[in-house]
Design a protein around this motif. Sequence first.
Motif, PDB file in Angstrom:
ATOM      1  N   GLU A 131       0.813  -1.222   0.000  1.00  0.00           N
ATOM      2  CA  GLU A 131       0.000   0.000   0.000  1.00  0.00           C
ATOM      3  C   GLU A 131       0.848   1.275   0.000  1.00  0.00           C
ATOM      4  N   ARG A 132       2.151   1.121   0.110  1.00  0.00           N
ATOM      5  CA  ARG A 132       3.077   2.272   0.147  1.00  0.00           C
ATOM      6  C   ARG A 132       2.689   3.277   1.233  1.00  0.00           C
ATOM      7  N   ILE A 133       2.492   2.741   2.425  1.00  0.00           N
ATOM      8  CA  ILE A 133       2.146   3.603   3.560  1.00  0.00           C
ATOM      9  C   ILE A 133       3.427   4.074   4.235  1.00  0.00           C
ATOM     10  N   SER A 134       3.563   5.401   4.383  1.00  0.00           N
ATOM     11  CA  SER A 134       4.720   5.963   5.068  1.00  0.00           C
ATOM     12  C   SER A 134       4.281   7.160   5.891  1.00  0.00           C
ATOM     13  N   SER A 135       4.602   7.136   7.179  1.00  0.00           N
ATOM     14  CA  SER A 135       4.255   8.271   8.027  1.00  0.00           C
ATOM     15  C   SER A 135       5.008   9.531   7.601  1.00  0.00           C
ATOM     16  N   TRP A 136       6.207   9.360   7.028  1.00  0.00           N
ATOM     17  CA  TRP A 136       6.963  10.532   6.545  1.00  0.00           C
ATOM     18  C   TRP A 136       6.140  11.339   5.546  1.00  0.00           C
ATOM     19  N   ALA A 137       5.333  10.643   4.760  1.00  0.00           N
ATOM     20  CA  ALA A 137       4.513  11.321   3.746  1.00  0.00           C
ATOM     21  C   ALA A 137       3.469  12.222   4.396  1.00  0.00           C
ATOM     22  N   MET A 138       3.249  12.003   5.708  1.00  0.00           N
ATOM     23  CA  MET A 138       2.210  12.747   6.437  1.00  0.00           C
ATOM     24  C   MET A 138       2.819  13.607   7.540  1.00  0.00           C
ATOM     25  N   HIS A 139       4.088  13.975   7.343  1.00  0.00           N
ATOM     26  CA  HIS A 139       4.720  14.926   8.268  1.00  0.00           C
ATOM     27  C   HIS A 139       3.981  16.270   8.143  1.00  0.00           C
ATOM     28  N   PRO A 140       3.721  16.942   9.268  1.00  0.00           N
ATOM     29  CA  PRO A 140       2.962  18.195   9.187  1.00  0.00           C
ATOM     30  C   PRO A 140       3.551  19.203   8.204  1.00  0.00           C
ATOM     31  N   MET A 141       4.886  19.269   8.116  1.00  0.00           N
ATOM     32  CA  MET A 141       5.487  20.267   7.220  1.00  0.00           C
ATOM     33  C   MET A 141       5.258  19.945   5.743  1.00  0.00           C
ATOM     34  N   ARG A 142       4.775  18.734   5.463  1.00  0.00           N
ATOM     35  CA  ARG A 142       4.350  18.410   4.092  1.00  0.00           C
ATOM     36  C   ARG A 142       3.125  19.235   3.691  1.00  0.00           C
ATOM     37  N   ILE A 143       2.457  19.808   4.709  1.00  0.00           N
ATOM     38  CA  ILE A 143       1.244  20.578   4.433  1.00  0.00           C
ATOM     39  C   ILE A 143       1.589  22.048   4.133  1.00  0.00           C
TER      40      ILE A 143
END
Length: 257
Positions: A131-143
């Motif tokens: 599923e290519r799940i990575s918490s890094w992809a959801m780092h707040p600064m990504r927003i």
Amino acid sequence: MRIIDAHNHLLDEPGFLAGLLRTMDELEIEKTCVSGLGPLFGMKDNAAVRAAFEAHPDRIVGAVFIRPGVDGPEAVRRGFEAGFRMVKVTVPRGPYDDPAFLPIWARALEYDMPVLFHTGTVAPMAQGRGERISSWAMHPMRIEPITREFPALKVLIAHLGVVWNHDAADLARMRPNVYVDLTGEPDGWRVRADRDGMDTWLWWPGAFRRVVFGTDVHYTKMKTILDQDLARMDRLGVGPETRERVLGGNIAEMLGI
Ligand SMILES: [Zn+2]
């Protein structure tokens, strides 16, 4: 005081919606914003959420679950047309700030739908292989880049970043229209955060004006979360006007209700 739970879900278990509504009555929660993240999280899907808010339009606000990279901007349009009033995103196929996802945020802004971003470490029920799940992809600064492209987009950062509390709080401090929720399990990240003091991160004058109440737990634990949140605001001396914003005012304004 008006209480709205801005962050909860429709779990896939018998009688869940009835239990949620009963708990809302007990706790005097006027509305709950609900999403269904599907089998990966042991939850119902968008169709079931739609049925829930159609059956209880005064109590349930639908947040359409969008998985960036799987779903595109058309899913936001379909959600809006079906009556959803919020967007919930988690487990994107790439980082939130991937330029390929910009049309999703553009569409949410077009419909003036607040976007609730999961941030921080993620805990799906399943392993999620493939599923290519990575918490890094959801780092707040990504927003951050999203808020720069769409400064009017109403952004809600879930769980104060879980492990990235400094980053989540500072994004809310620095950017307009960015809010945070302090949701999570009673024995999860909140324990550490309250031990250190939530004002470690929400330190500036008026920081709590950027907080939106939500629970994100099974309805049997909602009272615990609400009690903990009220006790925290007592402890930190959050005044009545800000408290009103936290408990319902902010999300009501974001939803235009
Ligand atoms: Zn959630």
